[in-house]
Design a protein around this motif. Structure first.
Motif, PDB file in Angstrom:
ATOM      1  N   ARG A   1       0.800  -1.221   0.000  1.00 11.25           N
ATOM      2  CA  ARG A   1       0.000   0.000   0.000  1.00 11.25           C
ATOM      3  C   ARG A   1       0.837   1.278   0.000  1.00 11.25           C
ATOM      4  N   TRP A   2       1.950   1.272   0.736  1.00 11.54           N
ATOM      5  CA  TRP A   2       2.730   2.510   0.816  1.00 11.54           C
ATOM      6  C   TRP A   2       3.470   2.785  -0.495  1.00 11.54           C
ATOM      7  N   THR A   3       3.947   1.722  -1.104  1.00 10.51           N
ATOM      8  CA  THR A   3       4.583   1.872  -2.422  1.00 10.51           C
ATOM      9  C   THR A   3       3.595   2.490  -3.404  1.00 10.51           C
ATOM     10  N   LEU A   4       2.368   1.973  -3.405  1.00 11.25           N
ATOM     11  CA  LEU A   4       1.363   2.478  -4.342  1.00 11.25           C
ATOM     12  C   LEU A   4       0.986   3.929  -4.035  1.00 11.25           C
ATOM     13  N   LEU A   5       0.991   4.295  -2.757  1.00 11.51           N
ATOM     14  CA  LEU A   5       0.661   5.689  -2.419  1.00 11.51           C
ATOM     15  C   LEU A   5       1.788   6.642  -2.838  1.00 11.51           C
ATOM     16  N   ILE A   6       3.031   6.191  -2.730  1.00  7.56           N
ATOM     17  CA  ILE A   6       4.149   7.033  -3.201  1.00  7.56           C
ATOM     18  C   ILE A   6       4.023   7.245  -4.712  1.00  7.56           C
ATOM     19  N   ILE A   7       3.719   6.168  -5.425  1.00  4.85           N
ATOM     20  CA  ILE A   7       3.556   6.293  -6.878  1.00  4.85           C
ATOM     21  C   ILE A   7       2.362   7.200  -7.190  1.00  4.85           C
ATOM     22  N   ARG A   8       1.262   7.025  -6.450  1.00  8.35           N
ATOM     23  CA  ARG A   8       0.123   7.932  -6.619  1.00  8.35           C
ATOM     24  C   ARG A   8       0.561   9.394  -6.463  1.00  8.35           C
ATOM     25  N   ARG A  32      10.726   2.250   1.167  1.00  3.43           N
ATOM     26  CA  ARG A  32      10.037   2.093  -0.110  1.00  3.43           C
ATOM     27  C   ARG A  32      10.738   2.873  -1.228  1.00  3.43           C
ATOM     28  N   LEU A  33      11.250   4.073  -0.898  1.00  8.19           N
ATOM     29  CA  LEU A  33      11.984   4.829  -1.926  1.00  8.19           C
ATOM     30  C   LEU A  33      13.225   4.052  -2.358  1.00  8.19           C
ATOM     31  N   HIS A  34      13.900   3.454  -1.398  1.00  8.82           N
ATOM     32  CA  HIS A  34      15.087   2.662  -1.702  1.00  8.82           C
ATOM     33  C   HIS A  34      14.730   1.489  -2.618  1.00  8.82           C
ATOM     34  N   SER A  35      13.669   0.773  -2.275  1.00 15.67           N
ATOM     35  CA  SER A  35      13.251  -0.378  -3.093  1.00 15.67           C
ATOM     36  C   SER A  35      12.828   0.051  -4.488  1.00 15.67           C
ATOM     37  N   LEU A  36      12.054   1.137  -4.562  1.00 17.50           N
ATOM     38  CA  LEU A  36      11.605   1.618  -5.874  1.00 17.50           C
ATOM     39  C   LEU A  36      12.785   1.986  -6.762  1.00 17.50           C
ATOM     40  N   GLU A  37      13.808   2.584  -6.144  1.00 17.25           N
ATOM     41  CA  GLU A  37      14.999   2.937  -6.920  1.00 17.25           C
ATOM     42  C   GLU A  37      15.763   1.673  -7.330  1.00 17.25           C
ATOM     43  N   ALA A  38      15.886   0.723  -6.391  1.00 21.68           N
ATOM     44  CA  ALA A  38      16.599  -0.519  -6.690  1.00 21.68           C
ATOM     45  C   ALA A  38      15.934  -1.289  -7.829  1.00 21.68           C
TER      46      ALA A  38
END
Lengths: 145, 145
Positions: free
Chosen positions: B22-29, B57-63
């Motif tokens: 959910r938090w990953t999706l909210l960051i993308i939102r 989550r920012l770290h994972s999204l970048e990775a």
């Protein structure tokens, strides 16, 4: 999945609070693409869901009205889980995830037909999957009367 | 989000392992709908993301190559986060979540225009959002040269 109200009124937040969880999405995938309806069937999925997570997610999905649960007429102690109409409305989301993955990851042979259909006949695929599940639900309902 | 390989080769599993959170999706939102690009901006979102979850989550999204990170040319110690093309391909998923929620939950006034566009001009909305982000990314790139 929260038992209190949503953290915001944003519709995207509402959606991710209900289904923004990898195991929840895999259970829905199993119901949509493999026609799974029982606890035992969900447990056999390749990703290896833990029993406590499965029980928790099934409970939450039922509490949110995305699936319904009723006793299995053949195995009295077991339950059958079916997607409700609200749950069926998640089929486009499952297809969208598959489309995104297909663009960024190699697709195994056994999923290539599905992905091709999603890429070329998205709307028909979604309607066909939903209709197939409705019909299977109806057959199970008839059998259990 | 896992650092080892995916638990299965199923394309839906691949997708949910990367963004089924959910938090990953909210960051993308936030990046898609509000044009947010900084840690501080993500922290202000209504849902109240915790600092450690945001950093994770920012770290994972970048990775995973969904966002890129570079120093902020104005505030040297801060970073600017942008969606990559792989991340931009998630816009349809965000729109699909909004459409599902709009069908099953009351939509607040400030999101009604967005939902109406998603319902009536889905493809144009997606293309417009993606193009807007590409142009904003390009402007930021020019400014930082």
């Amino acid at each position: 999945m929260e038992s209190h109200g949503p953290r915001s009124e944003c519709p995207i937040n509402f959606g991710v609070e209900l289904v923004g969880d990898r195991w929840t999405l895999l259970i829905i995938r199993d119901m949509v693409l493999s026609g799974k309806t029982s606890y035992g069937e969900f447990l056999t999925s390749e990703e290896g869901i833990a029993t406590n997570i499965l029980a928790n997610r099934l409970h939450s999905l039922e509490a949110e009205g995305l699936i319904s649960k009723r006793p299995d007429p053949i195995h009295g102690k077991k339950f059958i889980y079916n997607l409700t109409e609200k749950g069926l409305d998640l089929v486009p989301l499952i297809v969208e995830i598959a489309l995104w993955s297909a663009k960024h990851h190699e697709i195994p042979d056994e999923r290539k037909d599905f992905v091709h259909l999603a890429q070329t006949k998205r709307d028909e695929l979604i309607a066909g999957l939903q209709q197939g599940i409705r019909e299977a639900n109806e057959r199970l309902r008839q059998e259990s009367i």
